[in-house]
Design a protein around this motif. Structure first.
Motif, PDB file in Angstrom:
ATOM      1  N   GLY A 128      43.980  -5.960 -34.378  1.00 41.58           N
ATOM      2  CA  GLY A 128      43.715  -4.574 -34.737  1.00 41.58           C
ATOM      3  C   GLY A 128      42.390  -4.100 -34.178  1.00 41.58           C
ATOM      4  N   ARG A 129      42.340  -2.834 -33.767  1.00 41.82           N
ATOM      5  CA  ARG A 129      41.113  -2.227 -33.252  1.00 41.82           C
ATOM      6  C   ARG A 129      40.974  -0.824 -33.813  1.00 41.82           C
ATOM      7  N   ALA A 130      39.747  -0.449 -34.082  1.00 40.32           N
ATOM      8  CA  ALA A 130      39.473   0.894 -34.597  1.00 40.32           C
ATOM      9  C   ALA A 130      38.152   1.362 -34.010  1.00 40.32           C
ATOM     10  N   SER A 131      38.085   2.643 -33.668  1.00 39.16           N
ATOM     11  CA  SER A 131      36.857   3.160 -33.070  1.00 39.16           C
ATOM     12  C   SER A 131      36.707   4.642 -33.351  1.00 39.16           C
ATOM     13  N   VAL A 132      35.451   5.073 -33.375  1.00 37.41           N
ATOM     14  CA  VAL A 132      35.085   6.493 -33.339  1.00 37.41           C
ATOM     15  C   VAL A 132      34.077   6.598 -32.202  1.00 37.41           C
ATOM     16  N   ARG A 133      34.458   7.299 -31.127  1.00 36.76           N
ATOM     17  CA  ARG A 133      33.632   7.298 -29.911  1.00 36.76           C
ATOM     18  C   ARG A 133      33.376   8.721 -29.430  1.00 36.76           C
ATOM     19  N   TYR A 134      32.187   8.890 -28.873  1.00 34.54           N
ATOM     20  CA  TYR A 134      31.777  10.178 -28.328  1.00 34.54           C
ATOM     21  C   TYR A 134      31.247   9.970 -26.916  1.00 34.54           C
ATOM     22  N   SER A 135      31.417  10.986 -26.072  1.00 36.58           N
ATOM     23  CA  SER A 135      30.932  10.872 -24.701  1.00 36.58           C
ATOM     24  C   SER A 135      30.734  12.237 -24.076  1.00 36.58           C
ATOM     25  N   VAL A 136      29.870  12.261 -23.063  1.00 41.39           N
ATOM     26  CA  VAL A 136      29.743  13.400 -22.158  1.00 41.39           C
ATOM     27  C   VAL A 136      30.168  12.920 -20.779  1.00 41.39           C
ATOM     28  N   THR A 137      31.024  13.686 -20.113  1.00 38.35           N
ATOM     29  CA  THR A 137      31.537  13.295 -18.806  1.00 38.35           C
ATOM     30  C   THR A 137      31.369  14.443 -17.823  1.00 38.35           C
ATOM     31  N   ALA A 138      30.787  14.123 -16.670  1.00 36.53           N
ATOM     32  CA  ALA A 138      30.746  15.090 -15.569  1.00 36.53           C
ATOM     33  C   ALA A 138      31.917  14.786 -14.654  1.00 36.53           C
ATOM     34  N   VAL A 139      32.685  15.820 -14.310  1.00 40.42           N
ATOM     35  CA  VAL A 139      33.900  15.652 -13.512  1.00 40.42           C
ATOM     36  C   VAL A 139      33.763  16.459 -12.223  1.00 40.42           C
TER      37      VAL A 139
END
Length: 404
Positions: free
Chosen positions: A115-126
């Motif tokens: 089992g895996r659980a996450s709360v993730r945030y990011s900024v991405t330049a595209v």
């Protein structure tokens, strides 16, 4: 913090612990020589946050996710602006807004776990490239985030003052057990007590004082037997004579769900008593003989008069937290408890005391790790204690964000 794609784009962000509701400000550097070479026509910046769970049962893999934040901005397009003459680098600032009431950054599990659980945030330049066969260029920066704590200043001042020796109210939990050395014989009594400041929440990055008290009362014995006991031999049950001989730790309970499946795990976050550098005030007085008040005619000086050996140990110090704060979502829940385990001789005689606690961020504005001006006195923050997998910008868990 900065990461760059030498082909065309780099993103510059300070190493910051963000709070929900704040703005994320940084800049994107565009190398115009590489932009032309890569046929990049536009550059976007995207703020993303999501909660995700994955549970594997036999050959079945089930996933569930919740979008927490989505914010986009177009930073540059062909013909909109250019670097100064004789330069090839253009720096474009950006500002993205986080909504309030976001859960904290979190990561549990990893490769080969059921089992895996996450709360993730990011900024991405595209960097957008034309044609279906040309992949867009992406530069992703994972972000550490905690909920805004409206009582941050009051809570931090309270804990800092108590750690410095000020008097205040304390919360105390106790555990008492009857134990004996073997299968036969009279029982002895052991008591374990943990005290921390009386507060509904424990904030991050500040010293939190604690007191651990251990007391043992031997099985009743005559004064003659007590005096015959070698003075250099411990009396059962002996109390720990050093802080490192007991176990004091923070324990995390994680509950998560993916559709029809659920998982529950308990993990040690940090064992405070293993910190050999911790300054601990230890008080372990000599054992004390306490006569029994049985109402008989025997006096304490009578060899047949009965009593008990009483032994005590007290340990005072502080600990700090840098873990993900407590939170609850529909698919993930993170709880904590403080646990004290005191070993005693004999099978099954160890005594464990559990104290449920709620961990909060203790901050109400973003904290830049390398900027003391954003930190309060005594704060001493580092980045949130997240596993390396959280910071892996190339991890497959981010791929869903590449579809938009």
């Amino acid at each position: 913090m900065s990461t760059s794609n030498p082909a065309a784009i780099s993103v510059n962000l300070p190493r910051t612990l963000y709070v929900s509701g704040c703005a994320i400000e940084g800049e994107v550097e565009l190398d115009f020589r590489q932009l032309a070479q890569d046929s990049i026509q536009e550059v976007h910046v995207k703020l993303r946050g999501n909660a995700k769970t994955i549970i594997v049962r036999d050959k079945t893999t089930v996933k569930e996710d919740i979008d927490l934040v989505r914010d986009d901005a177009v930073l540059w397009s062909q013909g909109s602006c250019y670097p100064a003459p004789d330069e090839h680098i253009l720096r474009v600032p950006f500002r993205l807004q986080l909504p309030p009431d976001l859960p904290p950054s979190f990561q549990y599990g990893g490769f080969m776990k059921a089992g895996r659980a996450s709360v993730r945030y990011s900024v991405t330049a595209v960097g957008v490239r034309p044609g279906a066969l040309q992949l867009n260029r992406r530069v992703r920066i994972p972000l550490a985030l905690v909920p805004k704590d409206e009582n941050a200043h009051r809570a931090r001042a309270k804990f800092t003052a108590l750690a410095a020796g000020d008097e205040g109210k304390w919360r105390t939990d106790s555990k008492e057990e009857k134990i004996r050395r073997g299968l036969w014989g009279d029982y002895a009594t052991v008591q374990v007590q943990l005290s921390i400041p009386d507060s509904p929440n424990l904030p991050l990055f500040v010293p939190i004082p604690f007191v651990i008290k251990v007391k043992s009362i031997s099985a009743p014995l005559t004064r003659a037997k007590a005096e015959a006991h070698p003075p250099d031999k411990p009396v059962f049950p002996p109390v720990p004579d050093a802080y490192g001989k007991l176990e004091f730790k923070l324990v995390r309970k994680v509950f998560f769900r993916a559709r029809i499946f659920t998982e529950k795990h308990t993990v040690d976050v940090v064992v405070f008593s293993r910190d050999i550098a911790a300054a601990v005030d230890a008080d372990v007085p000599d054992r004390e003989w306490v006569p029994l008040e049985d109402g008989g005619e025997k006096t304490d000086g009578d060899p047949e008069a009965k009593g008990t050996w009483v032994q005590r140990a007290t340990f005072r110090s502080t600990f700090r937290l840098d873990c993900t704060p407590s939170f609850a979502l529909d698919i993930i829940k993170c709880e904590y408890r403080l646990a004290v385990k005191v070993p005693f001789p004999g099978l099954g005689n160890d005594v464990q005391l559990n104290m449920p606690v709620t961990v909060t961020s203790g901050i109400d504005t973003p904290v830049v790790r390398d900027d003391p001006g954003t930190q309060e006195p005594g704060m001493n923050p580092g980045l949130l204690d997240l596993p390396p997998a959280y910071w892996d910008a190339d991890d497959g868990g981010w791929r869903d964000d590449e579809k938009d």
